[in-house]
Design a protein around this motif. Structure first.
Motif, mmCIF file in Angstrom:
data_model
loop_
_atom_site.group_PDB
_atom_site.id
_atom_site.type_symbol
_atom_site.label_atom_id
_atom_site.label_comp_id
_atom_site.label_asym_id
_atom_site.label_seq_id
_atom_site.Cartn_x
_atom_site.Cartn_y
_atom_site.Cartn_z
ATOM 1 N N UNK A 92 -44.748 9.371 -5.382
ATOM 2 C CA UNK A 92 -43.937 9.537 -6.584
ATOM 3 C C UNK A 92 -42.463 9.674 -6.284
ATOM 4 N N UNK A 93 -42.109 10.463 -5.283
ATOM 5 C CA UNK A 93 -40.697 10.647 -4.947
ATOM 6 C C UNK A 93 -40.081 9.367 -4.398
ATOM 7 N N UNK A 94 -40.844 8.607 -3.626
ATOM 8 C CA UNK A 94 -40.333 7.324 -3.129
ATOM 9 C C UNK A 94 -40.039 6.380 -4.296
ATOM 10 N N UNK A 95 -40.919 6.369 -5.303
ATOM 11 C CA UNK A 95 -40.705 5.518 -6.472
ATOM 12 C C UNK A 95 -39.475 5.958 -7.257
ATOM 13 N N UNK A 96 -39.242 7.258 -7.350
ATOM 14 C CA UNK A 96 -38.060 7.753 -8.054
ATOM 15 C C UNK A 96 -36.768 7.327 -7.360
ATOM 16 N N UNK A 97 -36.758 7.394 -6.036
ATOM 17 C CA UNK A 97 -35.565 6.964 -5.296
ATOM 18 C C UNK A 97 -35.276 5.484 -5.526
ATOM 19 N N UNK A 98 -36.327 4.673 -5.615
ATOM 20 C CA UNK A 98 -36.142 3.251 -5.903
ATOM 21 C C UNK A 98 -35.395 3.063 -7.215
ATOM 22 N N UNK A 99 -35.652 3.959 -8.189
ATOM 23 C CA UNK A 99 -35.055 3.785 -9.509
ATOM 24 C C UNK A 99 -33.604 4.237 -9.600
ATOM 25 N N UNK A 100 -32.963 4.381 -8.442
ATOM 26 C CA UNK A 100 -31.508 4.447 -8.428
ATOM 27 C C UNK A 100 -30.900 3.064 -8.663
ATOM 28 N N UNK A 101 -31.720 2.008 -8.455
ATOM 29 C CA UNK A 101 -31.154 0.652 -8.474
ATOM 30 C C UNK A 101 -30.564 0.226 -9.826
ATOM 31 N N UNK A 102 -31.118 0.605 -11.000
ATOM 32 C CA UNK A 102 -30.474 0.133 -12.231
ATOM 33 C C UNK A 102 -29.029 0.576 -12.365
ATOM 34 N N UNK A 103 -28.737 1.830 -12.005
ATOM 35 C CA UNK A 103 -27.349 2.282 -12.129
ATOM 36 C C UNK A 103 -26.462 1.613 -11.087
#
Length: 307
Positions: A92-103
């Motif tokens: 879960x935490x790895x997936x959250x870090x990936x979602x820095x990409x939109x910004x």
């Protein structure tokens, strides 16, 4: 429209399940390079079959192939850092870090247009990084500094991948581009592991169902349903629905893999997703106002394929 949203949702669930399947494979003794090899190879086979069935296969000019090769390398780096982060952190935490990409995409496209980032872009950055800070504040027993750095690198590599593939979007159908990217990424992982002496495809037999699931569910199926959904609901709406992906990873990691989340981490997860949604809407607004140059005009659309 409902069918389109359901397809995008199915895609997000498929991508969200991927790190969970990878974690199962790791626990059975399969290494990162073997999971990556089968993830790319299985997805490439299925995507080429879909391209053949739809009559999308055609000869591409050398310049386009060079661009796809660059995208394939970025995709390989993104997937490699992502799967390493999954191994070092919780899924879960790895997936959250990936979602820095939109910004990051919204920020880079604003800077490429030589425009001052809008308040929405700044807000997306603040929300995303604040959420990551909350989520990683207490990664008890399941995180390392190298894992966090790999997660941030994943977002950076994915940002490059999105910009590269969307630059090619006007000349190559997205499904065909993804087939080429997965094929080239397969080649990169074979060359890299062979050079390092770590190429061992037989290790997949330690967890065949999990490894096959990474390629089929988290690769080919998720990509195919994603494209069909985007065609029905549009890029911006699909991007927002796709933020369900890290929720699936976080909840699945807690429920199925025993990775407990604190209240602050749940708040951080929600904050990251809010930042991602704001970033997508901010980029859509830049496109409507003509602030995004042609070479990155589609960068705010959903990714062609994920790691």
């Amino acid at each position: 429209m409902l069918r389109g949203y359901l397809l995008v949702l199915a895609s997000a669930v498929g991508f969200g399940i991927t790190p969970l399947l990878a974690t199962v494979a790791y626990r059975s003794g399969v290494d990162v390079s073997t999971v990556l090899l089968y993830r790319f190879a299985i997805a490439a086979v299925v995507l080429w079959a879909l391209c053949l069935g739809r009559g999308l296969v055609r000869r591409l000019p050398g310049r386009t192939l060079a661009g796809l090769a660059a995208a394939g390398f970025a995709y390989f780096l993104q997937a490699a850092t992502y799967f390493y982060a999954v191994q070092q952190l919780t899924a879960g935490l790895a997936a959250l870090l990936l979602y820095l990409y939109p910004c990051l995409v919204a920020l880079i496209t604003a800077l490429a247009a030589r425009a001052v980032p809008s308040r929405a872009v700044v807000l997306s950055l603040v929300l995303s990084f604040a959420g990551i800070g909350l989520a990683l504040g207490r990664v008890t027993g399941a995180g390392t500094t190298s894992g966090v750095l790999a997660g941030v690198a994943t977002a950076a590599c994915y940002t490059a991948y999105v910009l590269l593939t969307d630059h090619l979007g006007a000349t190559v159908p997205p499904l065909l581009a993804s087939a080429w990217v997965c094929t080239l990424a397969t080649g990169f992982i074979v060359v890299a592991t062979a050079a390092l002496g770590t190429l061992a495809p037989g290790r997949a037999l330690l967890a065949p169902a999990a490894v096959a699931g990474v390629g089929l569910v988290g690769g080919a199926l998720a990509i195919a349903t994603f494209f069909a959904g985007v065609a029905a609901v549009g890029a911006t709406q699909a991007s927002i629905v796709s933020t369900v992906e890290p929720i699936v990873s976080v909840v699945g990691s807690a429920a199925l893999l025993g990775a407990a989340m604190t209240g602050w981490q749940w708040l951080g997860a929600a904050t990251v997703l809010a930042g991602a949604a704001v970033a997508v809407l901010a980029h859509a607004g830049q496109q409507r106002r003509g602030e995004v140059p042609p070479e990155v005009s589609a960068a705010g659309s959903p990714p062609r394929a994920r790691g």
